[in-house]
Motif scaffolding. Structure first.
Motif, short mmCIF file in Angstrom:
data_model
loop_
_atom_site.label_atom_id
_atom_site.label_comp_id
_atom_site.label_asym_id
_atom_site.label_seq_id
_atom_site.Cartn_x
_atom_site.Cartn_y
_atom_site.Cartn_z
N LEU A 31 17.31 -11.85 -35.05
CA LEU A 31 17.23 -11.41 -36.45
C LEU A 31 18.33 -12.16 -36.83
N LEU A 32 18.44 -12.75 -38.37
CA LEU A 32 19.48 -13.45 -39.24
C LEU A 32 19.93 -12.76 -40.40
N THR A 33 20.94 -13.69 -40.64
CA THR A 33 21.26 -12.49 -42.01
C THR A 33 20.99 -13.88 -42.72
N GLU A 34 21.66 -12.74 -43.78
CA GLU A 34 20.97 -13.70 -44.80
C GLU A 34 20.73 -14.81 -45.30
N ASP A 35 22.49 -15.87 -44.71
CA ASP A 35 23.18 -16.74 -44.71
C ASP A 35 22.31 -17.90 -44.36
N LYS A 36 21.78 -17.70 -42.71
CA LYS A 36 21.31 -18.36 -42.00
C LYS A 36 19.40 -18.65 -41.95
N LEU A 37 19.19 -18.05 -43.68
CA LEU A 37 18.03 -18.38 -43.76
C LEU A 37 16.99 -19.41 -43.56
N GLY A 38 17.62 -20.32 -44.66
CA GLY A 38 17.83 -21.74 -45.07
C GLY A 38 17.38 -22.54 -44.08
N ASP A 39 18.08 -22.09 -42.52
CA ASP A 39 18.48 -22.37 -41.49
C ASP A 39 17.56 -23.28 -40.63
N PRO A 40 16.86 -24.21 -39.72
CA PRO A 40 15.78 -24.30 -39.09
C PRO A 40 16.15 -23.21 -37.85
N GLU A 41 14.93 -22.81 -37.05
CA GLU A 41 15.04 -21.56 -36.12
C GLU A 41 14.71 -22.54 -34.69
N GLU A 42 15.20 -22.77 -33.49
CA GLU A 42 14.39 -22.41 -32.71
C GLU A 42 13.46 -21.79 -32.07
N THR A 43 12.29 -22.17 -31.48
CA THR A 43 11.34 -22.40 -31.01
C THR A 43 10.55 -22.42 -29.49
N TYR A 44 9.87 -21.69 -29.24
CA TYR A 44 9.69 -22.06 -28.35
C TYR A 44 8.18 -21.12 -27.50
N PRO A 45 7.14 -22.16 -27.10
CA PRO A 45 6.02 -21.84 -26.74
C PRO A 45 5.77 -20.04 -25.77
N LEU A 46 4.59 -19.63 -25.89
CA LEU A 46 4.50 -18.52 -25.56
C LEU A 46 2.79 -18.69 -24.70
N GLU A 47 3.07 -19.16 -23.39
CA GLU A 47 1.55 -18.85 -23.35
C GLU A 47 2.10 -18.08 -22.05
N LEU A 48 0.47 -17.75 -21.53
CA LEU A 48 0.59 -16.41 -19.99
C LEU A 48 -0.44 -17.78 -19.37
N VAL A 49 -0.14 -17.18 -18.11
CA VAL A 49 -0.61 -17.70 -17.21
C VAL A 49 -1.02 -17.76 -15.67
N PHE A 50 -1.78 -16.84 -14.91
CA PHE A 50 -2.22 -16.08 -13.67
C PHE A 50 -1.74 -17.00 -12.62
N CYS A 51 -1.44 -16.52 -11.79
CA CYS A 51 -1.41 -16.35 -9.85
C CYS A 51 -2.17 -16.02 -9.49
N SER A 52 -3.44 -16.83 -9.01
CA SER A 52 -4.42 -16.35 -7.55
C SER A 52 -3.54 -15.64 -6.77
N GLN A 53 -2.55 -16.44 -6.14
CA GLN A 53 -1.85 -15.74 -4.95
C GLN A 53 -1.55 -14.27 -4.69
N CYS A 54 -0.84 -13.94 -5.40
CA CYS A 54 0.04 -12.78 -5.81
C CYS A 54 -0.60 -11.83 -6.90
N THR A 55 -1.34 -12.70 -7.56
CA THR A 55 -2.17 -11.59 -8.83
C THR A 55 -1.44 -11.35 -10.26
N LEU A 56 -0.13 -12.56 -9.56
CA LEU A 56 0.97 -11.85 -11.64
C LEU A 56 0.77 -12.56 -12.55
N VAL A 57 0.98 -12.19 -14.04
CA VAL A 57 0.71 -13.36 -14.90
C VAL A 57 2.47 -13.19 -15.08
N GLN A 58 2.09 -14.43 -16.38
CA GLN A 58 3.88 -14.59 -16.34
C GLN A 58 4.03 -15.85 -17.35
N LEU A 59 5.19 -16.02 -18.44
CA LEU A 59 5.26 -16.61 -19.52
C LEU A 59 5.16 -18.70 -18.20
N THR A 60 4.96 -19.53 -19.13
CA THR A 60 5.11 -20.84 -18.85
C THR A 60 6.58 -20.89 -19.02
#
Length: 408
Positions: A31-60
């Motif tokens: 969450l941002l304070t008002e004085d930070k609204l103009g600053d660049p925000e760090e972003t990261y990928p949101l990707e889901l993958v499936f493991c066929s070995q143990c069936t776990l779904v997880q982020l990359t």
């Protein structure tokens, strides 16, 4: 910086199959304070993958737990639903395990003491383990003995050396956050008495997929569990899942009970069989999810922008992590939503990440009377409808986005 996951967090298998990408988004609780609204925000990928070995779904992608959790904005005690849920569980265990003054209950990721307070009130000794410094401080102010640290095998061994062994270990909605799943479960195994029980709650991946709950996906949630994946993980680390329950809370939750020995009862055997029948062990179960999520995004955008074009005023309820995922993936901001309300006084006055909506107390809905409210915390819909009876009496309507877009 984030770290790309090239092998399964649970079993180490490297042939992971991708089935959902929500693009790059800011951290859901940043969450941002008002004085930070103009600053660049760090972003990261949101990707889901499936493991066929143990069936776990997880982020990359994995981010540092220090970055995600040392200063946290989610306080469980702001939700009546969570308080009632926790009290019912702890009261049941006090009776079934005959807990008393000689017992010990430990909660991993104990938040502000919302669950442990029932045990303490009944004279059962407790110990909380909470990595968020600001939240651990609140728990300590409530006289809940709390260690401000991340739980894992190393901390568990230190506690054992200091003479701690638990009759009950709770781990509610934390296993999904853990980078080292095997070390975490080994730590539980070390810390649990021979006849002790660990009680774990996790969002259920079956409901996430079938109910289109894509907003459960955010950077703190590294793993998404079926019972099949959990059974593999716990068996690998010398614990047996004895019993499992399916709960409706959070849009679909598994609660399971595990220990050092014993047999799996019919609830476990039955659900493992059901998961095989549902197809949770196969990639085909997951691969259409991305298309359904895209369809929901289009339908929600069409509704909101259509209402806005007709002059409607629209607010949102719930400055939650799932809300951040939905707003950023659906590209919804101040051009269509006026603001968001939330009961958490910790969040009020701040701004949502990416979408930059100001957060107010829920009372603003009566003061301002928007025509519609987008319900971002749809998992607490019943509680929120009860709180907003007067708003609805005056003609206010809620837009519920998941599992399908509807106006109520």
């Amino acid at each position: 910086m984030s770290e790309r996951q090239i092998a399964c967090r649970s079993c180490g298998y490297q042939e992971l199959q991708s089935f959902l990408s929500l693009g790059r988004t800011p951290l859901a609780n940043a969450l941002l304070t008002e004085d930070k609204l103009g600053d660049p925000e760090e972003t990261y990928p949101l990707e889901l993958v499936f493991c066929s070995q143990c069936t776990l779904v997880q982020l990359t992608e994995s981010l540092s737990p220090e970055k995600l959790f040392r200063d946290y904005v989610y306080f469980s005690s702001f939700s009546e639903t969570m308080l009632d849920h926790a009290e019912a569980l702890s009261s049941a265990l006090i009776g079934s395990k005959n807990l008393g003054a000689q017992s010990l209950v430990i909660e991993v990721a104990s938040n502000d003491g919302y669950l442990l307070q029932t045990y303490q009130r009944e004279g059962v000794p407790v110990l909380g383990i909470e990595p968020a410094t600001n939240i651990a401080r609140v728990a300590a102010q409530r006289d809940i003995r709390t260690i401000n640290d991340f739980f894992g095998e190393t901390l568990a061994q230190q506690l054992v050396e200091d003479g701690y062994k638990a009759d009950v270990i709770h781990a509610n909605n934390v296993l999904a956050h853990v980078p080292d799943l095997n070390g975490f479960v080994r730590g539980i195994c070390d810390l649990l008495k021979p006849d002790g029980v660990v009680v774990v709650e996790v969002p259920y991946v079956y409901e996430m997929i079938t109910q289109c709950e894509f907003d459960t996906v955010y950077h703190e949630h590294l793993s998404y569990f079926s019972l099949t994946a959990l059974n593999e993980l716990f068996t690998r680390n010398a614990l047996t899942i004895h019993r499992v329950e399916r709960l409706t809370i959070h849009g679909g939750t598994l609660r399971f009970y595990a220990g050092h020995a014993g047999e799996q009862d019919q609830s476990v055997i039955g659900l493992l069989t059901d998961e095989k029948r549902y197809g949770l062990e196969n990639f085909e179960f997951y691969k259409g999810f991305g298309e359904r999520v895209e369809t929901l995004r289009a339908e929600l955008g069409a509704l909101l922008y259509g209402l806005k074009e007709r002059g409607a005023r629209i607010a949102a309820y719930g400055a939650s992590a799932k809300g951040a995922t939905l707003l950023n993936y659906c590209r919804l901001g101040r051009e269509v939503l006026d603001y968001v309300v939330d009961r958490s006084t910790v969040k009020q006055g701040l701004y949502t990440p990416g979408s930059h909506l100001k957060i107010y107390a829920p009372e603003k809905l009566l003061e301002d009377a928007p025509d519609y409210v987008l319900l971002l915390t749809w998992n607490f819909a019943g509680e929120i409808y009860e709180q907003q009876v007067e708003y609805r009496k005056r003609g206010g309507l809620f837009i519920v986005p998941v599992p399908f877009v509807r106006v109520v």
